[in-house]
Scaffold this motif. Structure first.
Motif, PDB file in Angstrom:
ATOM      1  N   LYS A 409      -3.159 -37.959  12.908  1.00 43.48           N
ATOM      2  CA  LYS A 409      -3.659 -36.773  12.228  1.00 43.48           C
ATOM      3  C   LYS A 409      -3.249 -35.576  13.081  1.00 43.48           C
ATOM      4  N   VAL A 410      -2.264 -34.830  12.607  1.00 43.47           N
ATOM      5  CA  VAL A 410      -1.775 -33.671  13.352  1.00 43.47           C
ATOM      6  C   VAL A 410      -2.432 -32.428  12.757  1.00 43.47           C
ATOM      7  N   ARG A 411      -3.284 -31.781  13.547  1.00 43.71           N
ATOM      8  CA  ARG A 411      -4.122 -30.698  13.025  1.00 43.71           C
ATOM      9  C   ARG A 411      -3.862 -29.404  13.780  1.00 43.71           C
ATOM     10  N   ASN A 412      -3.594 -28.333  13.020  1.00 40.54           N
ATOM     11  CA  ASN A 412      -3.548 -27.012  13.648  1.00 40.54           C
ATOM     12  C   ASN A 412      -4.699 -26.160  13.123  1.00 40.54           C
ATOM     13  N   GLN A 413      -5.039 -25.134  13.877  1.00 40.40           N
ATOM     14  CA  GLN A 413      -6.085 -24.201  13.462  1.00 40.40           C
ATOM     15  C   GLN A 413      -5.886 -22.882  14.182  1.00 40.40           C
ATOM     16  N   PHE A 414      -6.365 -21.821  13.556  1.00 43.91           N
ATOM     17  CA  PHE A 414      -6.216 -20.495  14.169  1.00 43.91           C
ATOM     18  C   PHE A 414      -7.126 -19.507  13.449  1.00 43.91           C
ATOM     19  N   ASP A 415      -7.337 -18.366  14.101  1.00 41.22           N
ATOM     20  CA  ASP A 415      -7.994 -17.209  13.501  1.00 41.22           C
ATOM     21  C   ASP A 415      -6.944 -16.132  13.283  1.00 41.22           C
ATOM     22  N   GLN A 416      -7.084 -15.433  12.197  1.00 40.14           N
ATOM     23  CA  GLN A 416      -6.122 -14.378  11.870  1.00 40.14           C
ATOM     24  C   GLN A 416      -6.876 -13.132  11.425  1.00 40.14           C
ATOM     25  N   VAL A 417      -6.483 -11.987  11.958  1.00 41.32           N
ATOM     26  CA  VAL A 417      -7.063 -10.711  11.548  1.00 41.32           C
ATOM     27  C   VAL A 417      -5.926  -9.762  11.205  1.00 41.32           C
ATOM     28  N   LYS A 418      -5.972  -9.222   9.991  1.00 42.31           N
ATOM     29  CA  LYS A 418      -4.995  -8.224   9.570  1.00 42.31           C
ATOM     30  C   LYS A 418      -5.721  -6.946   9.175  1.00 42.31           C
ATOM     31  N   LYS A 419      -5.172  -5.826   9.638  1.00 41.02           N
ATOM     32  CA  LYS A 419      -5.711  -4.522   9.272  1.00 41.02           C
ATOM     33  C   LYS A 419      -4.594  -3.672   8.684  1.00 41.02           C
ATOM     34  N   SER A 420      -4.944  -2.936   7.638  1.00 40.56           N
ATOM     35  CA  SER A 420      -3.976  -2.054   6.999  1.00 40.56           C
ATOM     36  C   SER A 420      -4.606  -0.682   6.809  1.00 40.56           C
ATOM     37  N   TYR A 421      -3.924   0.349   7.298  1.00 39.01           N
ATOM     38  CA  TYR A 421      -4.342   1.737   7.140  1.00 39.01           C
ATOM     39  C   TYR A 421      -3.256   2.461   6.345  1.00 39.01           C
ATOM     40  N   ALA A 422      -3.650   3.288   5.402  1.00 42.05           N
ATOM     41  CA  ALA A 422      -2.634   3.969   4.601  1.00 42.05           C
ATOM     42  C   ALA A 422      -3.124   5.333   4.143  1.00 42.05           C
ATOM     43  N   ALA A 423      -2.171   6.248   3.997  1.00 38.51           N
ATOM     44  CA  ALA A 423      -2.381   7.532   3.333  1.00 38.51           C
ATOM     45  C   ALA A 423      -1.334   7.619   2.231  1.00 38.51           C
ATOM     46  N   TYR A 424      -1.775   7.977   1.026  1.00 39.10           N
ATOM     47  CA  TYR A 424      -0.836   7.945  -0.089  1.00 39.10           C
ATOM     48  C   TYR A 424      -1.002   9.178  -0.975  1.00 39.10           C
ATOM     49  N   SER A 425       0.024   9.416  -1.787  1.00 41.66           N
ATOM     50  CA  SER A 425       0.004  10.552  -2.700  1.00 41.66           C
ATOM     51  C   SER A 425       0.774  10.205  -3.959  1.00 41.66           C
ATOM     52  N   ASP A 426       0.375  10.836  -5.045  1.00 44.02           N
ATOM     53  CA  ASP A 426       1.088  10.722  -6.311  1.00 44.02           C
ATOM     54  C   ASP A 426       1.105  12.118  -6.926  1.00 44.02           C
ATOM     55  N   LEU A 427       2.292  12.636  -7.190  1.00 44.05           N
ATOM     56  CA  LEU A 427       2.445  14.011  -7.645  1.00 44.05           C
ATOM     57  C   LEU A 427       3.234  14.049  -8.942  1.00 44.05           C
ATOM     58  N   LYS A 428       2.892  15.004  -9.799  1.00 45.57           N
ATOM     59  CA  LYS A 428       3.726  15.233 -10.974  1.00 45.57           C
ATOM     60  C   LYS A 428       3.760  16.731 -11.279  1.00 45.57           C
ATOM     61  N   TYR A 429       4.923  17.159 -11.764  1.00 43.02           N
ATOM     62  CA  TYR A 429       5.108  18.576 -12.106  1.00 43.02           C
ATOM     63  C   TYR A 429       5.775  18.644 -13.463  1.00 43.02           C
ATOM     64  N   LYS A 430       5.107  19.263 -14.407  1.00 42.29           N
ATOM     65  CA  LYS A 430       5.593  19.363 -15.770  1.00 42.29           C
ATOM     66  C   LYS A 430       6.451  20.616 -15.904  1.00 42.29           C
ATOM     67  N   ILE A 431       7.755  20.399 -15.938  1.00 45.13           N
ATOM     68  CA  ILE A 431       8.682  21.527 -16.028  1.00 45.13           C
ATOM     69  C   ILE A 431       8.646  22.149 -17.418  1.00 45.13           C
ATOM     70  N   SER A 432       8.503  21.312 -18.430  1.00 45.62           N
ATOM     71  CA  SER A 432       8.385  21.785 -19.805  1.00 45.62           C
ATOM     72  C   SER A 432       7.488  20.823 -20.558  1.00 45.62           C
ATOM     73  N   ASP A 433       7.271  21.091 -21.835  1.00 47.09           N
ATOM     74  CA  ASP A 433       6.442  20.189 -22.624  1.00 47.09           C
ATOM     75  C   ASP A 433       7.037  18.798 -22.709  1.00 47.09           C
ATOM     76  N   SER A 434       8.343  18.682 -22.479  1.00 44.31           N
ATOM     77  CA  SER A 434       9.026  17.400 -22.634  1.00 44.31           C
ATOM     78  C   SER A 434       9.413  16.743 -21.320  1.00 44.31           C
ATOM     79  N   PHE A 435       9.600  17.529 -20.262  1.00 47.57           N
ATOM     80  CA  PHE A 435      10.201  17.003 -19.026  1.00 47.57           C
ATOM     81  C   PHE A 435       9.212  17.099 -17.869  1.00 47.57           C
ATOM     82  N   THR A 436       8.972  15.948 -17.202  1.00 49.13           N
ATOM     83  CA  THR A 436       8.033  15.893 -16.078  1.00 49.13           C
ATOM     84  C   THR A 436       8.689  15.224 -14.885  1.00 49.13           C
ATOM     85  N   LEU A 437       8.598  15.866 -13.729  1.00 50.76           N
ATOM     86  CA  LEU A 437       9.049  15.269 -12.472  1.00 50.76           C
ATOM     87  C   LEU A 437       7.868  14.549 -11.822  1.00 50.76           C
TER      88      LEU A 437
END
Length: 737
Positions: A409-437
């Protein structure tokens, strides 16, 4: 076109790319309950973290309403693959814990410490580890499947996409509920219910639950041993909504689930050696232990209007889960190879975002995100535990010492800790009634530690024989910038064209499958996808016809990959340096009348590894795993009676996929041939809508197909396979108030 990579539809890759470039787009909104216009079936989704009509969101997304899911018997996340184009899975970890593949981006690793590149969210809370998934497909508002890298808005940066499961929430001022009971073959019993109760004008509570039990369909011929592939599960969810004033709303959710079936069964090949005299859905297994999976979760969502034009959203969550399973890996009554697994996980997360609603050309979302996941993992390889290596008539630790790894019986074991930090953005700019960046940027800082790793060999009598990997630790720290830029153009009121360039990222991973040498310990480099996509969303005939199309090209770098040596079962975690994927989706909904509608989805893929070595073999030119070149699903909704006697409707459906591989060596004998799954349901509803009755069936043709395959033939004498569910059918009666 590269040899071995083809489209089952007969279109060449070049012809397809040209066709899709001419008619781009995506998104199927199937018969949803959420904010739906009765004549058009339109759905309001929150895929872009705003409530928007699915046809106005310039994202490749499929949305399916909760009522449609319930009637179609989509009771586990596994079943979503028959409803969404270019979504597949492998079930190496078992039912209800799928490893998704979306547009060919997949996790070629079944280790319980890993997190998929296709993220799963429950009510906007990311669920990374398998132990946190549990039972979720009940009392749902809808499910949204987002294709492509999620490098800006979503809590956990992912390369493949996101599956968002959104439950029904408590409603103020409303007393309502529903209850259903069902019975099916294999003595399946289903109980589902929910009740919504107002507590004054500002507070409401909703409680929902599900219970299911069914006999195993994998019939065990070993006397005294249970049939495998049972269903035994329940789940409860409570939701409290508190709205103390206009512009302020708090939603508290708490849930728990438990599963304890006799585990899935393994279909070992070649059959003449490993399954003599057995039919396709019979097994000779000597394992009687149950699979155990328990989850507990709590989340608090706060929505606060800071001003008339700014809204603050906070999502705070805590999750805890455990998963243990004893796998009869050889699928026989012999003890050639059996693997017990233990996975315990705990997660806390915080998502905080500020959303504008200026009503002008410029809008934004700014957010901060934190996630901490702690995992304990233990895996045992029980190899040849019925072999008397030294021939002394007794199998004990001495046999392990003499024959290591046989009789060990070959057994492995471990503890694992993962941390994730993030800063995010979502932007939109409506150039006209039809076109959006549009654009977005995200910075992610990930850290990980794998500590207390050790691997030991024990005899069958659990006496320690050898320390194979001494106590070890690994760490990583990684920063990433990802994002998206694009535009959308409204050609006409019901025709939207969009194009985007985006990047997604998957954090580094630790190898959980190191057993025999410290050299197996490793950290896989971060995985990245660069996506180029164009799309077109169309509605015709007063929005009775919806046709959405998309085409995309992926530059896929450093796919994380578990490599199994077929001669020794030694496993290493590596990266495939470079691959490319291109293809697209077409989704069609036609509402011919109130009585008749049709829906269909098609996915096309061409995948090719450009650079990589696996088991000493150059795999350049081979196809990626879990990436069929053609997928198709379709269904009809036909009402044949709608009057004083109630409403009677028929809903047949079909899902088809072309051939695929589950590994990148593309071993011919492990190729999954094309197959189709046919099912459907017949529904009756009383005139007042309170009582419902349904007859349903899945896999009516009893099609035999594989859901995962691993080459272990050279070292252990068998190929490891999971097979799909057989024909199931039943009936359900429900009541609403």
């Amino acid at each position: 076109m590269t040899k071995g990579v083809r489209f089952a539809s007969g279109l060449s890759a070049i012809a397809f790319a040209a066709a899709m470039a001419a008619l781009p787009g995506v998104a199927l909104a199937q018969d949803a309950a959420a904010a739906k216009a009765p004549e058009t079936g339109e759905i309001v989704v929150t895929a872009a973290k705003r409530a928007e009509n699915v046809q106005a969101v310039p994202i490749s997304i499929s949305a399916i309403g909760g009522d449609a899911l319930s009637k179609a018997r989509v009771t586990s996340v596994d079943s979503l693959v028959t409803k969404v184009a270019n979504l597949q899975l492998t079930s190496t970890v078992g039912d209800n814990t799928p490893i998704f593949s979306l547009r060919g981006v997949s996790m070629s690793d079944y280790s319980l410490n890993q997190a998929s590149p296709v993220a799963t969210y429950y009510d906007e809370v990311y669920k990374g580890n398998f132990a946190l998934l549990g039972v979720a497909m009940y009392d749902l508002e809808r499910v949204e499947v987002l294709r492509g890298p999620q490098g800006t808005l979503y809590g956990k940066n992912t390369t493949g996409g996101a599956v968002n499961i959104i439950s029904k929430t408590a409603k103020l001022g409303e007393t309502s509920g529903d209850f259903s009971v069902g019975y099916g073959n294999y003595n399946r019993i289903d109980l589902n219910g929910a009740i919504n109760v107002p507590l004054g004008d500002k507070l409401a509570v909703r409680v929902a639950g599900t219970f299911a039990r069914a006999d195993g369909w994998f019939k065990n011929v070993v006397p005294g041993m249970p049939d495998l592939a049972e269903t035994r599960e329940y789940a409860l969810r409570g939701t409290i909504v508190f709205k103390p004033s206009d512009g302020v709303k708090f939603t508290l959710r708490a849930s728990t689930s438990y599963q304890n079936p006799h585990n899935f069964g393994i279909y070992a090949q070649p059959e003449a050696v490993n399954r003599p005299g057995l039919s396709q859905r019979q097994i000779a297994s000597d394992i009687s232990q149950r699979r155990h999976a328990r989850t507990t979760s709590v989340s608090l969502t706060a929505n606060i209007d800071v001003t008339d034009t700014l809204a603050l959203t906070s999502i705070t969550s805590w999750d805890k889960g455990s998963l243990s399973l004893y796998e009869d890996t050889d699928g026989t009554a012999a003890k050639t190879l059996e693997i017990p697994n233990v996975d315990r996980a705990e997660q806390v997360a915080q998502d905080l975002r500020l959303t504008s609603n200026f009503g002008g050309p410029f809008e934004f979302i700014f957010g901060l995100y934190f996630n901490r996941e702690k995992v304990y993992n233990q895996t045992t390889f029980e190899i040849g535990n019925d072999v008397d290596v030294n021939g002394d008539g007794v199998i004990n630790y001495q046999d392990c010492a003499d024959g290591l790894p046989v009789a060990c019986k070959v057994r492995n074991q471990f503890d694992q800790v993962k941390k994730s930090y993030a800063a995010y953005s979502d932007l939109k700019y409506k150039i006209s009634d039809s076109f959006t960046l549009r654009g977005g940027l995200r910075f992610t800082h990930d850290t990980g530690s794998q500590t207390g790793f050790s691997s030991n060999a024990y005899g069958v009598d659990n006496v320690l024989v050898a320390n194979l990997i001494p106590l070890s630790a690994l760490y990583y720290s990684n920063d990433n910038w990802s994002g998206k830029i694009g535009f959308d153009y409204k050609i006409a009121p019901d025709h939207l064209f969009y194009a985007s360039f985006s990047k997604g990222y998957r954090a580094p991973s630790f190898n959980a499958q190191a057993f025999f040498s410290p050299a197996e310990l490793s950290v896989a480099r971060p995985e990245k996808v660069t996506s180029y996509e164009i799309g077109l969303k169309n509605q015709f005939a007063n929005r009775r016809i919806t046709l959405n199309l998309a085409s995309f090209y992926y530059d896929y770098r450093n796919q994380q990959f578990i490599n199994v040596d077929p001669s020794s079962a030694a496993q290493t975690l590596l990266n495939i340096p470079k691959s490319r994927i291109f293809g697209g989706e077409a989704d069609l909904t036609v509402r011919a009348s109130r009585a008749l509608s049709f829906r269909a989805g098609m996915g096309l893929l061409s995948t090719k590894i450009l650079e990589g070595t696996v088991s000493g073999t150059n795999v350049a030119g081979r196809r990626l795993a879990i990436a069929p070149s053609f997928t198709f699903n379709a269904g009809i909704d036909l009402t044949v009676l709608d009057g004083d006697k109630g409403k009677l409707s028929f809903h047949p459906d079909i899902a088809y996929q072309s051939d695929q591989y589950f590994e990148v060596l593309n071993i011919p004998r492990l190729r999954q041939k094309p197959y189709a799954l046919v099912g459907g349901h017949i529904d009756y509803e009383t005139k007042d809508g309170r009582w419902t009755a349904s007859l349903w069936a899945k896999n009516l043709a009893n099609t035999f197909y594989f859901t995962s395959r691993i080459d272990l033939l050279a070292g252990f004498g068998f190929d490891y396979n999971h097979i799909g569910n057989p024909r199931t059918f039943g009936g359900t009666i429900g009541y609403k108030f």
